[in-house]
Design an enzyme around this catalytic site. Structure first.
Site, short mmCIF file in Angstrom:
data_model
loop_
_atom_site.label_atom_id
_atom_site.label_comp_id
_atom_site.label_asym_id
_atom_site.label_seq_id
_atom_site.Cartn_x
_atom_site.Cartn_y
_atom_site.Cartn_z
N LYS A 21 48.00 53.48 36.94
CA LYS A 21 47.84 52.40 35.97
C LYS A 21 46.56 52.58 35.16
CE LYS A 21 47.38 47.98 37.60
NZ LYS A 21 46.22 47.31 36.95
N ARG A 26 44.18 54.07 29.75
CA ARG A 26 43.17 54.86 29.02
C ARG A 26 43.83 55.87 28.08
NH1 ARG A 26 41.04 52.67 33.49
NH2 ARG A 26 38.79 52.53 33.82
N ASP A 315 41.07 48.05 45.44
CA ASP A 315 42.44 47.58 45.19
C ASP A 315 43.34 47.75 46.41
OD1 ASP A 315 41.72 46.88 42.64
OD2 ASP A 315 42.62 48.64 41.67
N ARG A 388 49.62 43.02 44.11
CA ARG A 388 49.24 43.78 45.32
C ARG A 388 49.40 42.95 46.60
NH1 ARG A 388 47.73 48.31 42.70
NH2 ARG A 388 46.24 48.11 41.00
C1 S3P Z 1 40.12 49.27 37.14
C2 S3P Z 1 38.94 48.96 37.76
C3 S3P Z 1 38.84 48.05 38.91
C4 S3P Z 1 40.19 47.86 39.58
C5 S3P Z 1 41.28 47.57 38.58
C6 S3P Z 1 41.41 48.72 37.60
C7 S3P Z 1 40.11 50.19 35.98
O1 S3P Z 1 38.39 46.79 38.45
O2 S3P Z 1 40.11 46.81 40.52
O3 S3P Z 1 42.51 47.37 39.24
O4 S3P Z 1 41.19 50.62 35.51
O5 S3P Z 1 39.01 50.51 35.51
P1 S3P Z 1 36.82 46.41 38.30
O6 S3P Z 1 36.26 47.25 37.24
O7 S3P Z 1 36.83 44.96 37.94
O8 S3P Z 1 36.23 46.68 39.65
#
Ligand code: S3P
Length: 430
Positions: A21, A26, A315, A388
């Site tokens: 994801k 990105r 996560d 999740r």
């Molecule tokens: C993510 C960063 C994490 C993660 C989220 C996806 C990302 O969040 O928990 O599911 O794609 O950069 P945080 O940056 O809030 O820790």
């Protein structure tokens, strides 16, 4: 949607998890601001990433779906986005909203980004404050602490900024804004978080380096389109790893999993709990490590999880909590306060569900303690609208004889639309 799960035990066979994801988001964002056409192979067609696609289409980027899992993004360069008509809607996706805020901070138009009820309660001050320091004008509810955000970009200047919370989303927002800033932008991380933005920007010709907790970016004239092959999402694979780890006589091969070291904390923890996890066929694709993961369940014991490992498995805590409920002894999870501001308050959601199953659990402000190894009973569980949580509880239900239910389970579409079919396919009755 309510899903009924008949407890079964053995997990066998092979599975390919859905595409990552974080990397899918990105690929569209960076593809949109690069010159030329970016082909993305194995893009995640799930609600969160489709929100990112919609937002960039609204800013004039042509994005085409090809076959069942590829997209092409016709990039228009760093200055090619156009002012959207109406709001940009990020749905449930924190990654869409926070990373987009970074890109919008560099544009010379005003845009509004909104989200669903859950996203509107999640903290945005963490991106708004440093982007304001860079020179962006941002307004939002409660002084900019919450969405919807109105972002008016402009002339940005690079800053030197230490992240007050370990967050790859905040780091990425600042690095993306840094592409538009005068001078160098330096982000200081005390705990290393996922570095997919750094890897992809480098692949696309960005000037970015990372050393000793300092990530530096300087503007370039252009980014160049590249082909991106997205690995399987280790955060989705984690549910199957745990299903195999807690299942008696289970063995599962999970293929093409992203093994970026900033994401593999789940493997370290399962090994520490006594599970056999073997990595096979390791390679690097689009700058990211990928491999197959073989998991063999042979009884688990409790562990302590805290400190620096947290961003490497944040996560995966819902899945790990389920493993802990089936392990012998106590598992303590600390330094995990960030769980309170995810798609749901995950500490509360986990505690509520595990108690229903008959697990003894204690809740702390920044984590929880799980007394594992008790006989669990099938029950009615609640997703709290959090993908999740729904998947973790489904995995628990799979290993408890009898019929359990997961309420509001449609939220799995956020990251893994075919989750329940896949779980059924790899499980066999007792
Ligand atoms: C993510 C960063 C994490 C993660 C989220 C996806 C990302 O969040 O928990 O599911 O794609 O950069 P945080 O940056 O809030 O820790």
């Amino acid at each position: 949607m309510e899903v009924v799960i008949e407890g079964k035990r053995r997990i066998k066979g092979e599975v390919v998890p859905p595409p990552d994801k974080s990397i899918s988001h990105r690929s569209v964002m960076i593809g949109a601001i690069a010159e030329g056409t970016t082909e993305v192979e194995r893009f995640l067609f799930a609600d969160d990433c489709l929100r990112t696609v919609d937002c960039f289409r609204k800013m004039g980027i042509e994005i085409e779906f090809k076959g069942h899992d590829s997209v092409t993004v016709k990039g228009k360069g760093l200055r090619g986005l156009r002012k959207p008509e109406g709001e940009l809607y990020a749905g449930n996706s924190g990654t869409t909203m926070r990373l987009l805020a970074g890109i919008l901070a560099g544009q010379d138009f005003e845009a509004v980004v909104s989200g669903d009820e859950s996203l509107s309660k999640r903290p945005m001050g963490r991106v708004v404050e440093p982007l304001r320091l860079m020179g962006a004008r941002i307004e939002g509810r409660d002084g900019g602490r919450f969405a919807p955000l109105t972002i008016r970009g402009g002339r940005l200047k690079g800053i030197h900024y230490e992240l007050p919370v370990a967050s790859a989303q905040v780091k990425s927002a600042l690095l993306l804004a840094g592409l538009y800033a005068e001078g160098e932008t330096v982000v200081v991380e005390r705990q290393k978080t996922r570095d997919h933005t750094e890897i992809m920007l480098k692949e696309f010709g960005g000037k970015i380096s990372s050393n000793d907790g300092l990530v530096r970016v300087t503007p370039v004239e252009k980014l160049f389109a590249r082909k991106v092959v997205v690995p399987g999402d280790i955060s989705s694979a984690a549910f199957f790893m745990v299903a195999a780890a807690i299942g008696e006589n289970s063995e599962l091969l999970i293929k093409d999993v992203g093994l970026n070291p900033t994401r593999t904390g789940i493997i370290d923890v399962l090994r520490e709990m006594g599970c056999t996890v073997e990595i096979q066929n390791e390679k690097t694709i689009s700058g990211e490590k990928v491999g197959d993961v073989l998991v063999r369940g042979n009884g688990l014991c409790g562990v302590v999880i805290d400190g620096k490992i947290m961003p490497r498995l944040i996560d995966e805590i819902p899945a790990i909590a389920v493993a802990a409920a089936f392990a012998q002894g106590e598992t303590v999870i600390k330094d995990a306060g960030e769980l309170r501001v995810k798609e749901s308050d995950r500490i509360k959601s986990i505690v509520w569900n595990l108690k229903k199953l008959g697990t003894e659990v204690e809740e702390f402000e920044d984590g929880l303690l799980i007394r594992g190894g008790r006989k669990l009973r099938p029950s009615d569980m609640e997703s709290f609208g959090d993908h999740r949580i729904a998947m973790a509880m489904a995995v628990a239900a799979m290993s408890i004889p009898g019929q359990s239910r997961i309420k509001n389970a449609e939220c799995v579409d956020i990251s893994f639309p075919s989750f329940f079919e896949t779980l059924n396919r790899i499980s066999e009755p007792f």
